[in-house]
Design an enzyme around this catalytic site. Structure first.
Site, short mmCIF file in Angstrom:
data_model
loop_
_atom_site.label_atom_id
_atom_site.label_comp_id
_atom_site.label_asym_id
_atom_site.label_seq_id
_atom_site.Cartn_x
_atom_site.Cartn_y
_atom_site.Cartn_z
N TYR A 1 88.46 117.52 99.90
CA TYR A 1 88.49 116.25 99.17
C TYR A 1 87.30 116.17 98.23
O TYR A 1 87.45 115.81 97.05
CB TYR A 1 88.48 115.07 100.15
CG TYR A 1 88.50 113.72 99.46
CD1 TYR A 1 89.66 113.25 98.86
CD2 TYR A 1 87.37 112.93 99.42
CE1 TYR A 1 89.69 112.02 98.23
CE2 TYR A 1 87.38 111.70 98.79
CZ TYR A 1 88.54 111.24 98.20
OH TYR A 1 88.56 110.02 97.57
N SER B 1 87.24 108.29 90.78
CA SER B 1 86.55 109.29 91.59
C SER B 1 86.20 108.64 92.92
O SER B 1 87.04 107.97 93.53
CB SER B 1 85.31 109.79 90.83
OG SER B 1 84.61 110.74 91.60
N LYS C 1 87.15 115.86 94.02
CA LYS C 1 86.46 114.79 93.31
C LYS C 1 85.26 115.31 92.52
O LYS C 1 84.97 114.81 91.42
CB LYS C 1 86.01 113.71 94.30
CG LYS C 1 87.16 112.93 94.92
CD LYS C 1 88.02 112.22 93.88
CE LYS C 1 89.09 111.36 94.50
NZ LYS C 1 89.95 110.68 93.49
#
Length: 270
Positions: A147, A133, A151
């Protein structure tokens, strides 16, 4: 001796961790979209290395690669979902194609690998899934919205997964690196087309001093300590600095929830 399966192993953390594992006598299936990049590893470590060409967005190919690695080595002990990249752009600037590609690689890719590996790990009642992660999985900044979405999503399904597979003897860990001197923000990154509407905001953000970057090689001992632990963590930061930042982030969240608690409870009804 452990047997590893590592995605995105051609560079960055994946490459460092593959070399750390091979250097101590483990066996590693290394994957990349271009499997010919592992010639030096094969030359040094011979049959301990299984290079595989893999696009993690292709679910059928993922299942095939995991099966091939298991059949080749006879076991899977550590499965590392490292493949991923950064998409830079304000939420309004990101195209539909860019958004889908980001989620396909960073979220669905690890999901497919996890689904492919779990039957083997459950059957042998052991194994360790390591999901790469980021501090970006627990803290959001402007200019990286999609993004962060990928994650945060990885963190979410992995948290559920850990509880689901604990009874099978399978460990799960989210590795959350801070900033490192990889090419994540360089050649591997995708940049959305910039809108003039955000230029003033962007100038103020980019004018801030850049953070010190960690050495990816220094993570070798750390990842070995995690996978060798009898009781590995569900979450671990890699890097110097994330913990104070996250302490403040969570303190701010709690303070805001408390400030609005009266409205929250009233929303429940009688």
């Amino acid at each position: 001796m452990k047997t590893w399966f590592i995605t995105g192993a051609s560079k960055g953390f994946g490459r460092e961790w593959a070399e750390a594992a091979l250097g101590r006598g483990d066996r590693v299936a290394v994957t990349s979209r271009g499997a010919d990049v592992f010639g030096d590893l094969v030359a040094r470590y011979g049959e301990a290395v299984l290079p595989l060409r893999l696009d993690v967005t292709d679910r059928d190919a993922v299942f095939g690669a995991v099966e091939r690695a298991h059949d080749h080595f006879g076991a899977l002990d550590v499965v590392v979902n490292n493949a991923g990249y950064g998409l830079f752009g304000m939420v309004e600037e990101v195209t539909a194609e860019q958004a889908r590609a980001q989620v396909d690689v960073n979220l669905f890719g690890p999901l497919w690998v996890t689904q492919a590996a779990l039957p083997y790990l459950r059957e042998q009642k052991s194994g360790h899934l390591v999901q790469v992660s980021s501090i970006a999985g627990v803290l959001a900044l402007p200019g990286l919205g999609l993004y962060h979405a990928s994650k945060f999503g990885l963190e979410g399904f992995t948290s559920s997964l850990a509880a689901e597979v604990e009874g099978f003897g399978v460990h799960v860990t989210l590795v959350e690196p801070a900033g490192y001197a990889t090419d994540w923000a360089g050649p591997s990154a995708v940049q959305a087309e910039r809108s003039p509407a955000y230029e003033d905001f962007r100038a103020n953000v980019t004018a801030r001093p850049s953070a010190r970057r960690g050495d990816p090689r220094a993570t070798r001992a750390a990842i070995l300590a995690v996978v060798d632990a009898e009781q590995p963590p569900l979450r671990i930061f890699f890097g110097d600095g994330p913990l104070p930042v996250i302490r403040q982030e969570y303190a701010n969240r709690i303070a805001e929830w408390e400030q609005w608690d009266e409205v929250s409870r009233a929303a429940f009804g009688e």
